[in-house]
Write a protein that holds these residues in place. Sequence first.
Motif, PDB file in Angstrom:
ATOM      1  N   SER A 191       0.812  -1.216   0.000  1.00 47.37           N
ATOM      2  CA  SER A 191       0.000   0.000   0.000  1.00 47.37           C
ATOM      3  C   SER A 191       0.847   1.268   0.000  1.00 47.37           C
ATOM      4  N   SER A 192       2.068   1.202   0.578  1.00 46.62           N
ATOM      5  CA  SER A 192       2.919   2.392   0.646  1.00 46.62           C
ATOM      6  C   SER A 192       3.740   2.604  -0.615  1.00 46.62           C
ATOM      7  N   GLY A 193       3.804   1.599  -1.470  1.00 44.37           N
ATOM      8  CA  GLY A 193       4.590   1.723  -2.692  1.00 44.37           C
ATOM      9  C   GLY A 193       6.078   1.543  -2.493  1.00 44.37           C
ATOM     10  N   MET A 194       6.496   1.053  -1.310  1.00 47.04           N
ATOM     11  CA  MET A 194       7.910   0.841  -1.042  1.00 47.04           C
ATOM     12  C   MET A 194       8.437  -0.351  -1.847  1.00 47.04           C
ATOM     13  N   ASP A 195       9.654  -0.205  -2.363  1.00 49.14           N
ATOM     14  CA  ASP A 195      10.304  -1.317  -3.059  1.00 49.14           C
ATOM     15  C   ASP A 195      10.951  -2.279  -2.080  1.00 49.14           C
ATOM     16  N   LEU A 196      11.332  -1.743  -0.918  1.00 47.46           N
ATOM     17  CA  LEU A 196      12.144  -2.524   0.011  1.00 47.46           C
ATOM     18  C   LEU A 196      12.028  -1.921   1.409  1.00 47.46           C
ATOM     19  N   ALA A 197      12.049  -2.792   2.406  1.00 47.86           N
ATOM     20  CA  ALA A 197      12.101  -2.319   3.789  1.00 47.86           C
ATOM     21  C   ALA A 197      13.164  -3.108   4.533  1.00 47.86           C
ATOM     22  N   ILE A 198      13.893  -2.427   5.392  1.00 43.70           N
ATOM     23  CA  ILE A 198      14.822  -3.086   6.303  1.00 43.70           C
ATOM     24  C   ILE A 198      14.119  -3.153   7.650  1.00 43.70           C
ATOM     25  N   ARG A 199      13.969  -4.365   8.153  1.00 44.39           N
ATOM     26  CA  ARG A 199      13.256  -4.554   9.409  1.00 44.39           C
ATOM     27  C   ARG A 199      14.157  -5.265  10.419  1.00 44.39           C
TER      28      ARG A 199
END
Length: 297
Positions: free
Chosen positions: A135-143
């Motif tokens: 939904s946010s359009g992020m390609d990648l997240a570091i968690r």
Amino acid sequence: MNIQDVLVFTTAVAAGSLSEAARRLGMPSMTATRRLAALEATVGVRLMHRTTRSLSLTAEGETFLPYAQALVENTEEALAQFNSGTQKASGLLRVSVPVAFGIQFVAPLVPQLLEAHPSLRISLDLNDALPDLVSSGMDLAIRIARLKDSNLIARKLADNPRVLVASPDYLEKYGTPRTLEELQQHDCLPIANIQQWNFIADGHERHMRLNPRFSATSIEGCHAVSIAGGGIALLANWNVKKDLQSGRLVEVKLEDAAPQTIAIWAVYPARKLLPAKVSVFISALQDVLDKNTSGNG
């Protein structure tokens, strides 16, 4: 649909005017105007209200914009795969990272990535919340967390050992806890909405319920309050290394338990082909973490 027509549209939105879009794309203003008109004829709706000095999107233009941006970026990525024998990243990379981790590890990476990949753009979202990538359009997240099952792809980058820390002043005033039971009587400084801290005791997982008087939406807030003498925080080794060396913080070691180690993950939507911009970023970050977290978290 002509991709050059679409590029004029997306560039005009970013630039704020057709004349500036034409300048950025190296074409006459009249050509940019004709290309936008051709795109509107193709989709069958007016996309922009425009005057000689400004433009604004119509409702249809607002709806079409994310699709247009995706078309342009996907085309750039596809072409980049064949432009040279080496992998070149291009287009806009949207990546979400925790605040402290982003400042320490990701921000220093940005200049060298942009220099090595001239067609790459990076939008960095510094946020300790866990975004919905779709939904946010992020390609990648570091968690940095224990991941829940999902339809996302998760790649482990490194372990993330943590320590309990407090300022010397706090420990002198309130004493140093030696057990989980004693720790529960102290002012603990968790991230907002975290209801428990997880520990390992005798090879088994144990949970300590939290009833904090203070919490923060960013781990940086907990870090700062712990240095100021506000309580005991549970922080990553890499985040407090300098504070421990300088004496601003002291490690609190329990006799009956140790903080549970979590991991640093790269998380991205499932795709048949991983875009070069994502794989290049992950590879660069992996190299940094290999050098900086091995042996000390």
